[in-house]
Write a protein that holds these residues in place. Structure first.
Motif, mmCIF file in Angstrom:
data_model
loop_
_atom_site.group_PDB
_atom_site.id
_atom_site.type_symbol
_atom_site.label_atom_id
_atom_site.label_comp_id
_atom_site.label_asym_id
_atom_site.label_seq_id
_atom_site.Cartn_x
_atom_site.Cartn_y
_atom_site.Cartn_z
ATOM 1 N N ARG B 297 -65.367 -2.945 3.818
ATOM 2 C CA ARG B 297 -65.479 -1.390 4.289
ATOM 3 C C ARG B 297 -64.770 -0.499 3.310
ATOM 4 O O ARG B 297 -65.743 0.476 3.240
ATOM 5 N N SER B 298 -63.830 -0.899 2.838
ATOM 6 C CA SER B 298 -63.316 0.201 1.785
ATOM 7 C C SER B 298 -64.025 0.499 0.735
ATOM 8 O O SER B 298 -64.000 1.491 0.095
ATOM 9 N N MET B 299 -64.779 -0.524 0.410
ATOM 10 C CA MET B 299 -65.683 -0.542 -0.862
ATOM 11 C C MET B 299 -66.979 0.240 -0.582
ATOM 12 O O MET B 299 -67.719 0.289 -1.520
ATOM 13 N N GLY B 300 -67.232 0.425 0.732
ATOM 14 C CA GLY B 300 -68.635 1.117 0.973
ATOM 15 C C GLY B 300 -69.473 0.365 1.614
ATOM 16 O O GLY B 300 -70.569 0.945 1.914
ATOM 17 N N TYR B 301 -69.198 -0.635 1.961
ATOM 18 C CA TYR B 301 -70.085 -1.462 2.976
ATOM 19 C C TYR B 301 -69.894 -1.101 4.295
ATOM 20 O O TYR B 301 -69.050 -0.763 4.913
ATOM 21 N N THR B 302 -71.224 -0.728 4.792
ATOM 22 C CA THR B 302 -71.330 -0.290 6.204
ATOM 23 C C THR B 302 -71.142 -1.178 7.380
ATOM 24 O O THR B 302 -71.202 -2.461 7.180
#
Ligand SMILES: Nc1ncnc2c1ncn2[C@@H]1O[C@H](COP(=O)(O)OP(=O)(O)OP(=O)(O)O)[C@@H](O)[C@H]1O
Ligand SMILES: [Mg+2]
Lengths: 233, 397
Positions: B297-302
C-alpha cells in the motif's frame, strides 16, 4: 507551536500545517501530535531527533499519507492533499513518496530486483525491460549490483535495508521518508546505508526526512529538527 | 483442504444429479413406453351437442363426469377415427392407437385373478408404445395371427401359474370366453405387470359388449416435452379431455424434482463447508501478511489491488477445484453406471441409471463459484481495508 524554515529560494517539496493527531481510544487516548508545522525542500536532507514516544513515527506516517491526521493540512508540491481520499492518497504515495522503515519490509517471495521493481510495476510507466534495467541500476548504486537475484533471506540486515532504499527510490519520488532506517544496524552498516540514502537523494534533488536516534548521523544532515511531546522545539 | 472439499463437492453434485436424473429419465421412458405421451379420454360435454350425445343409442352406458373446472365429460370416445383424423394435423403428432378398456376376471386351472383388458389394434399400439420390446416370452407375431390370443403381464402370469401357449378363461360383464396366451410382457411397472391383459380390439369389443367407440386413444408424439401444449391443442381441436404424461404422473415428477433439489442442497453443504475452510484460511493469510500488505500500500498499490491478490487465490482454488471436480463427477458417474442395481416397481433396471447433462455441470460450477466468492470476499476486503500506518506502527514501534 514552532515553525522551522531554513533556506531562501529553495523549492518546497512537502509542507504540513498545524498537524494534530490522537492515538488510542477512550481513556488511553494520547494527543500524540500537537500542531506540527514543517517544510521540506528539494535536495535537502533533514533529520528529526527526539525522545522515544514523542511522535516522530506518527508524524512520518501522516506525511507519507499512510495514516490520517485529525486536523491540519499537508501540501505536496504546493498542492493541498485532500483529506480522506484513499484513492488519491494511494496515487500520491506511488508517484511522489518513498519510504524506508526501521524494518526492511521486503517481500520474502521475491528477489531483490523484483522487490525493487514492485513500485514501478504499479506505476506502470516503464516497460518490463526498462524496469529490470532500472532495478539493476538502483541496486548497483547501493552496492548490491551482484546480488540482484538473491531472496531477502539470503541477504544481511544492512543489505536488506539497502534493497529497501533502492526500492523507495524506484519511482524517483519527490519526497523520501525514512523512519530509523539504521535502527537495526551496526555502526559500519548504518553509515553505509545513510550514505546511500543521502547521496542518491542529493543527486536527484529529492527532499529527504530521516528519523534517527543516532546523533552522529543527525549531525551529517543539512538540518536537524528537534521534537518533543508532539511538537518541534 | 478447501480445494479437496470443492473437488468432492462438485464431483458428488454432478454424480448425484446424474443418478437422479437417470432414474427420472428411465421413469419417463417407462411411462411413454406403456401409457404413452398423451391419452385422449372422455369427450368434453358441449352444450350444443348434448342432445346428440345422450341420444346415441348403444349398449354402453354414457356417464356424465364433472371435473374440477366444472367441465362435463361423456365417458369414452364415440368416434375415434374423427378424433384421430383431427389430431393428426398437429405438427408434433406421431401415431395414435384407439383402445377399449374394461375390467375382467381371469380363471386359470388353478387360480382366479382380476385384471384390466386392453383391446388394441396391434400395429397402431406398437407405434405408440414399447409393447414390442416389452415382450418377454412368446411373440407379437403369434398374437397378431391368433384372433383369440392375449398378451399378459408377467406378474399376472406368475400368479395364475400360466405361460405362453396355455389357455385361460376370461369373464366380463355377463359372459365368459376362452383365450390363448400368445405372449408375456414385462414393463417393470408392477401395477401394469400384475393387471394388464392385451387382446385384439375386435375381441375386446365382443367380450365387453362395446360395439361402438373406444375407451381412450393413446397418442405418441415426436417431442415429448411438448406434450402439455399438444394436449391442450387436442382438447381444443378434438373436444376430448386429454392428459399429457407430465400431468398423469405429476406426483412422481414432483418427487423427482424434490429429490433433485434436496440432493443438490445436501451435496452443496460439502462445498459450503470447504467455503468456510477457505474463509478462515484466507483470513489467517491476510492476518499473516499485514506487513506485506502495508508495504505494498505504501508503494501505491490500491485497496483493490490488494483485495484482488486475495481474490485471485480464491479464483485459482475455484478453477482447479471445479475442473478437478467436474472430472471426478464424470468418473464417478461413469463408474456408478456399471454398479449392479436390480430394481423394479415403478421401473425395471439392472444397473444404476445415470443421465449426465451439461446442465448438472453448470449447476455444480455455479454453486462452487457463488460459495467460494462469498468465502473470499470478506477476507479480501479486510485486506484492502487495512490502514498501512496502523500496521507499520504495530510492527516497528
Ligand atoms: N495505538 C496506540 N494507542 C495509543 N497510543 C499510542 C498508540 N500507538 C502509539 N501510541 C503512542 O503515541 C506516541 C507516539 O508514538 P510514535 O511511534 O510516534 O513515537 P516515536 O517518536 O516514533 O518513538 P520511537 O522513537 O520510540 O520510535 C507514543 O507515546 C505511543 O505510546
Ligand atoms: Mg518511531
Amino acid at each position: 507551536m514552532s515553525e522551522i524554515d531554513v533556506g531562501g529560494q529553495k523549492e518546497v517539496a512537502l509542507e504540513c500545517r498545524e498537524l494534530h493527531k490522537h492515538l488510542g481510544e477512550g481513556e488511553t487516548q494520547v494527543h500524540v501530535l500537537r500542531g506540527v508545522n514543517l517544510k521540506l525542500y528539494r535536495g535537502e536532507v533533514s533529520a528529526i531527533v527526539g525522545p522515544s514516544g514523542c511522535g516522530k513515527s506518527t508524524l512520518l506516517y501522516l506525511l507519507g499519507l499512510l495514516d490520517l491526521q485529525d486536523s491540519g493540512s499537508i501540501l505536496i508540491q504546493g498542492e493541498e492533499v485532500p483529506p480522506n481520499n484513499d484513492g488519491e492518497h494511494t496515487r500520491i504515495r506511488g508517484e511522489n513518496i518513498g519510504f524506508v522503515f526501521q524494518f526492511h519490509f521486503l517481500l520474502p517471495e521475491f528477489s531483490a530486483a523484483e522487490n525493487v521493481m514492485l513500485p514501478m510495476r504499479k506505476l506502470g510507466r516503464l516497460s518490463p525491460k526498462e524496469m529490470k534495467s532500472r532495478a539493476h541500476a538502483l541496486l548497483n548504486e547501493v552496492g548490491l549490483g551482484d546480488k540482484t537475484h538473491r531472496l531477502p533471506s539470503q541477504l544481511s540486515g544492512g543489505e536488506q535495508q539497502r534493497v529497501a532504499i533502492a526500492r523507495s527510490l524506484a519511482n524517483t519520488p519527490g519526497v523520501l521518508l525514512a523512519d530509523e532506517p539504521t535502527g537495526n544496524l551496526d555502526v559500519k552498516n548504518s553509515l553505509m546505508v545513510f550514505e546511500s540514502l543521502t547521496r542518491l537523494a542529493k543527486e536527484k534533488g529529492q527532499a529527504v526526512l530521516i528519523v534517527t536516534h543516532n546523533p552522529d548521523l543527525a549531525e551529517k544532515c543539512d538540518r536537524i529538527l528537534r521534537m518533543q511531546d508532539g511538537q518541534f522545539i | 483442504m478447501s480445494l479437496a472439499g470443492i473437488v468432492f463437492g462438485v464431483g458428488f453434485f454432478i454424480s448425484t444429479q446424474a443418478q437422479l436424473s437417470g432414474y427420472q429419465e428411465l421413469f419417463i421412458e417407462t411411462i411413454l413406453g406403456t401409457d404413452g405421451a398423451i391419452r385422449i379420454e372422455d369427450r368434453i360435454q358441449d352444450a350444443n351437442v348434448f342432445v346428440a350425445a345422450s341420444t346415441t343409442k348403444n349398449t354402453s352406458t354414457n356417464f356424465f363426469i364433472t371435473d374440477k373446472n366444472n367441465r362435463r365429460f361423456v365417458e369414452g370416445i364415440e368416434h375415434p377415427d374423427n378424433v384421430i383424423e383431427a389430431i393428426s394435423e398437429l405438427e408434433n403428432f406421431e401415431a395414435a392407437s384407439p383402445v377399449i378398456k374394461g375390467s375382467i376376471q381371469l380363471q386359470s386351472p388353478l387360480r382366479k385373478d382380476n385384471g384390466q383388458v386392453y383391446g388394441i389394434m396391434v400395429d397402431e399400439h406398437i407405434a405408440v408404445s414399447a409393447l414390442e420390446d416389452q415382450i418377454q416370452l412368446g411373440s407379437i407375431e403369434d398374437f397378431r395371427g391368433a384372433p383369440t390370443g392375449i398378451i399378459m403381464g408377467h406378474k399376472m402370469a406368475a400368479r395364475l401359474d400360466v405361460t405362453v401357449g396355455d389357455s385361460i378363461i376370461i369373464r366380463a360383464v355377463d359372459q365368459q370366453r376362452r383365450y390363448r396366451i400368445t405372449a408375456i410382457f414385462e414393463t417393470g411397472v408392477s401395477d401394469i405387470d400384475k393387471t394388464r391383459v392385451f387382446m385384439h380390439l375386435s375381441a375386446a369389443r365382443s367380450l365387453l359388449k362395446k360395439p361402438h367407440g373406444v375407451s381412450f386413444i393413446q397418442v405418441s408424439i415426436y417431442d415429448r416435452d411438448h406434450a402439455m401444449v399438444d394436449a391442450e391443442a387436442i382438447e381444443r381441436v378434438a373436444k376430448h379431455f386429454s392428459a399429457p404424461w407430465q400431468e398423469r404422473e405429476k406426483s412422481w415428477m414432483q418427487l423427482f424434482k424434490t429429490l433433485q433439489i434436496s440432493a443438490a442442497i445436501t451435496v452443496s453443504t460439502i462445498i459450503i463447508i470447504s467455503g468456510l475452510g477457505m474463509f478462515s484460511t484466507l483470513f489467517m493469510i491476510v492476518m499473516d501478511k499485514t506487513r506485506e500488505i502495508a508495504i505494498l500500500r505504501s508503494m501505491g498499490y490500491t485497496r483493490n489491488d490488494i483485495s484482488n491478490i486475495f481474490l485471485w487465490q480464491g479464483v485459482i482454488v475455484l478453477i482447479c477445484g471445479t475442473i478437478l471436480g467436474c472430472g471426478m463427477g464424470y468418473l464417478i458417474t461413469f463408474a456408478i453406471s456399471y454398479l449392479p442395481m436390480p430394481l423394479s416397481g415403478i421401473f425395471a433396471t439392472e444397473y444404476f441409471v445415470v443421465n449426465s447433462t451439461a446442465w448438472h455441470y453448470v449447476q455444480a460450477v455455479i454453486a462452487a463459484i457463488i460459495i467460494v466468492m462469498i468465502a473470499c470476499f470478506a477476507p479480501s476486503r479486510k485486506a484492502g481495508k487495512l490502514v498501512p500506518g496502523d500496521v507499520i506502527r504495530g510492527t516497528a514501534a
